[in-house]
Design a protein around this motif. Structure first.
Motif, PDB file in Angstrom:
ATOM      1  N   UNK A   1       0.790  -1.193   0.151  1.00 44.21           N
ATOM      2  CA  UNK A   1      -0.036  -0.019   0.098  1.00 44.21           C
ATOM      3  C   UNK A   1       0.710   1.197   0.054  1.00 44.21           C
ATOM      4  N   UNK A   2       2.131   1.157   0.229  1.00 44.48           N
ATOM      5  CA  UNK A   2       2.834   2.251   0.108  1.00 44.48           C
ATOM      6  C   UNK A   2       3.543   2.540  -1.315  1.00 44.48           C
ATOM      7  N   UNK A   3       3.125   1.765  -2.207  1.00 42.37           N
ATOM      8  CA  UNK A   3       3.512   2.115  -3.528  1.00 42.37           C
ATOM      9  C   UNK A   3       2.837   3.421  -4.130  1.00 42.37           C
ATOM     10  N   UNK A   4       3.721   4.110  -4.863  1.00 43.58           N
ATOM     11  CA  UNK A   4       2.918   5.321  -5.442  1.00 43.58           C
ATOM     12  C   UNK A   4       3.090   5.068  -7.109  1.00 43.58           C
ATOM     13  N   UNK A   5       3.808   4.178  -7.591  1.00 41.37           N
ATOM     14  CA  UNK A   5       3.839   4.077  -9.247  1.00 41.37           C
ATOM     15  C   UNK A   5       3.416   2.471  -9.617  1.00 41.37           C
ATOM     16  N   UNK A   6       2.514   2.532 -10.379  1.00 42.26           N
ATOM     17  CA  UNK A   6       1.841   1.165 -10.830  1.00 42.26           C
ATOM     18  C   UNK A   6       1.873   1.219 -12.469  1.00 42.26           C
ATOM     19  N   UNK A   7       1.679   0.013 -13.140  1.00 42.73           N
ATOM     20  CA  UNK A   7       1.539   0.152 -14.646  1.00 42.73           C
ATOM     21  C   UNK A   7       0.353   0.729 -14.928  1.00 42.73           C
ATOM     22  N   UNK A   8      -0.811   0.496 -14.075  1.00 43.75           N
ATOM     23  CA  UNK A   8      -2.236   0.783 -14.422  1.00 43.75           C
ATOM     24  C   UNK A   8      -2.860   1.286 -13.075  1.00 43.75           C
ATOM     25  N   UNK A   9      -3.520   2.780 -13.234  1.00 41.59           N
ATOM     26  CA  UNK A   9      -4.120   3.185 -12.100  1.00 41.59           C
ATOM     27  C   UNK A   9      -5.878   2.976 -12.773  1.00 41.59           C
ATOM     28  N   UNK A  10      -6.685   2.661 -12.046  1.00 39.45           N
ATOM     29  CA  UNK A  10      -8.033   2.509 -12.392  1.00 39.45           C
ATOM     30  C   UNK A  10      -8.873   3.474 -11.386  1.00 39.45           C
ATOM     31  N   UNK A  11      -9.471   4.363 -11.877  1.00 39.20           N
ATOM     32  CA  UNK A  11     -10.569   5.131 -10.833  1.00 39.20           C
ATOM     33  C   UNK A  11     -11.973   4.431 -10.914  1.00 39.20           C
ATOM     34  N   UNK A  12     -12.161   3.957  -9.651  1.00 37.98           N
ATOM     35  CA  UNK A  12     -13.554   3.527  -9.806  1.00 37.98           C
ATOM     36  C   UNK A  12     -13.438   1.785  -9.352  1.00 37.98           C
TER      37      UNK A  12
END
Length: 478
Positions: A1-12
């Motif tokens: 949960x401390x990560x701030x960078x991902x390959x994909x961010x989904x809103x919703x």
């Protein structure tokens, strides 16, 4: 949960967002979902699941009362308290712990809070406690925020504190009387449910019921609603709404009034894009506008960007959960393919496109009678310039219907493209017709020639024999 960078961010985190993230993770990417409410979204807690649970008892009672051997066993009406208890169980008392467990098991991170786009591949999240964090996407951001009920501009409506669909499906006590503004799916389904609870229901619609469907569908539903005691007022305009003590008063043009304990507004949907940071996205010549639907190409990517996707209701292609999940599978797969350098199949009906949104959308209305449809109506085919032929079958004349219940009434319409000799649309109206829809959907999507359908023999005695009646009406192959 401390990560701030991902390959994909989904809103919703509704079914659409969950499926986009899941498919991307299965494709080898890392993903996080940002959600400000409950994981599982509108469908799980306030729409599809609770509404169909509220409608199931009246359907079961109707089925039992229609059969001579079963009818004597029916000695009462809908048990409202038991129905609401079943609804509470279906929505898990509005607790999303089980959905969160699913995310964890699927390898998808969750960030609670309101997500806003903040420039290219960035999402700023405001947590419930007011703190903020910024997430960065290596490859893509998918907006899956869905839609909300539309509140029309009617004088006094807001002050009357009306219900929207959420309040209606989450009701703890049913009112003695309910006025419903609208004639679409939500209005018809909730009128059916509340009438079965003993509520005095009035439906006020500007035109007919179920306008996008074949005309006979809305006519049949209106007839059954009236038979259930609903006051159905069609082609009726509302002038204003006011409060009179605890009552809501709907003033109709012409001077008539409708008084009710509660007022439900079911006049359409609007996109949840008003506070999403769309203004921070550079799309070139055509900017995105807060509060409006987000246009996409057939791979669900926003034109003018290489990284932004809009999936489900928010792109206004088909405001249905199953179509949103269909889009989500395509979007998640294509995001993974583009991120990993894989081949993108964006041909019509390809693995990475949402082609069916254009021509083969199935839908069921869980009223009495049920309405099920897929593809084009007769009018839609004509408007599209298709040389179409319409085939109507009286379902009551089919042997399987006679065993289903005496006096079974229903209609099935097929729309055939004469130039291709293939089905392009079908509508079913009658008891329990929802289960017949998938066969028609397969025929439309597969573009199965009618000549070949002669060899798809329907079992006897089932209502599916209507397929043979359609073929006989069309004519045997030469």
């Amino acid at each position: 949960m401390d990560a701030t960078e991902y390959d994909l961010i989904v809103i919703g985190a509704g079914p659409v967002g969950e499926n986009v993230a899941d498919r991307a993770v299965q494709g080898g990417l890392t993903a996080v979902i940002v959600e400000s409410e409950l994981v599982g979204g509108e469908c799980s807690y306030w729409a599809c699941m609770p509404s169909k649970t509220l409608l199931r008892p009246v359907a079961a009672l109707r089925a039992a009362r229609a059969v001579p051997g079963a009818a004597p066993a029916v000695t009462g009406g809908v048990d409202v308290a038991a129905t609401l208890h079943a609804r509470d169980r279906i929505v898990h008392e509005w607790n999303d712990a089980g959905q969160v467990d699913w995310l964890n098991g699927a390898g998808i991170d969750l960030v609670r809070g309101h997500g806003r786009l903040d420039g290219e591949r960035r999402v700023r999240v405001e947590a419930p406690d007011g703190t903020e964090r910024v997430l960065t996407a290596r490859h893509a951001v998918a907006v899956c925020t869905g839609s909300a009920a539309l509140l029309p501009d009617i004088p006094g409506l807001l002050d009357a504190e009306p219900w929207m669909s959420r309040e209606a499906t989450a009701v703890a006590e049913v009112p003695a009387s309910l006025a419903i503004l609208g004639g679409g799916v939500v209005a018809c389904e909730l009128a059916t449910a509340f009438a079965s609870f003993g509520t005095r229901v009035t439906v006020i619609a500007r035109s007919g019921l179920l306008g996008p469907f074949e005309p006979f569908a809305g006519e049949a539903v209106a007839q059954e609603l009236r038979a259930a005691g609903v006051d159905v007022r069609l082609h009726t305009d509302v002038q204003a709404v006011r409060r009179d003590g605890a009552a809501r008063v709907v003033e109709l043009k012409g001077g008539d009034e409708v008084r009710a304990d509660e007022l439900l507004v079911a006049t359409g949907r609007v996109p949840r894009t008003g506070d999403l940071g769309l203004e921070t996205v550079d799309t070139g010549a055509t900017p995105l506008t807060a509060g409006e639907w987000i246009g996409v190409d057939d791979t669900l990517r926003v034109p003018g960007t290489s990284w932004l996707y809009a999936v489900g209701d928010v792109n206004h292609r088909a405001l249905l959960t199953h179509q949103g999940k269909y889009q989500a599978r395509a979007a998640g797969d294509v995001i993974a393919a583009r991120a990993t350098g894989g081949e993108v199949d964006d041909r019509p009906w390809g693995a990475h496109v949402a082609t069916a949104d254009h021509s083969a959308v199935p839908q069921v209305v869980f009223t009495e009678p049920q309405v099920a449809s897929v593809g084009l109506t007769q009018k839609q085919a004509q408007d599209a310039g298709v040389r179409a032929r319409t085939l109507d079958v009286d379902l009551g004349g089919i042997a399987g219907a006679a065993t289903h219940a005496p006096g079974y009434a229903g209609t099935a319409r097929a729309v055939v493209d004469e130039d291709r000799g293939a089905l392009i649309g079908a509508t079913f109206v009658g008891a329990d017709v929802a289960e017949m829809l998938q066969a028609a959907t397969i025929a439309v999507v597969g573009e199965v020639p009618l000549d070949r359908l002669w060899h798809a023999v329907p079992a006897y005695p089932t209502i599916s024999e209507l397929w043979l009646r359609w073929l006989e009406a069309y004519g045997r192959p030469s």
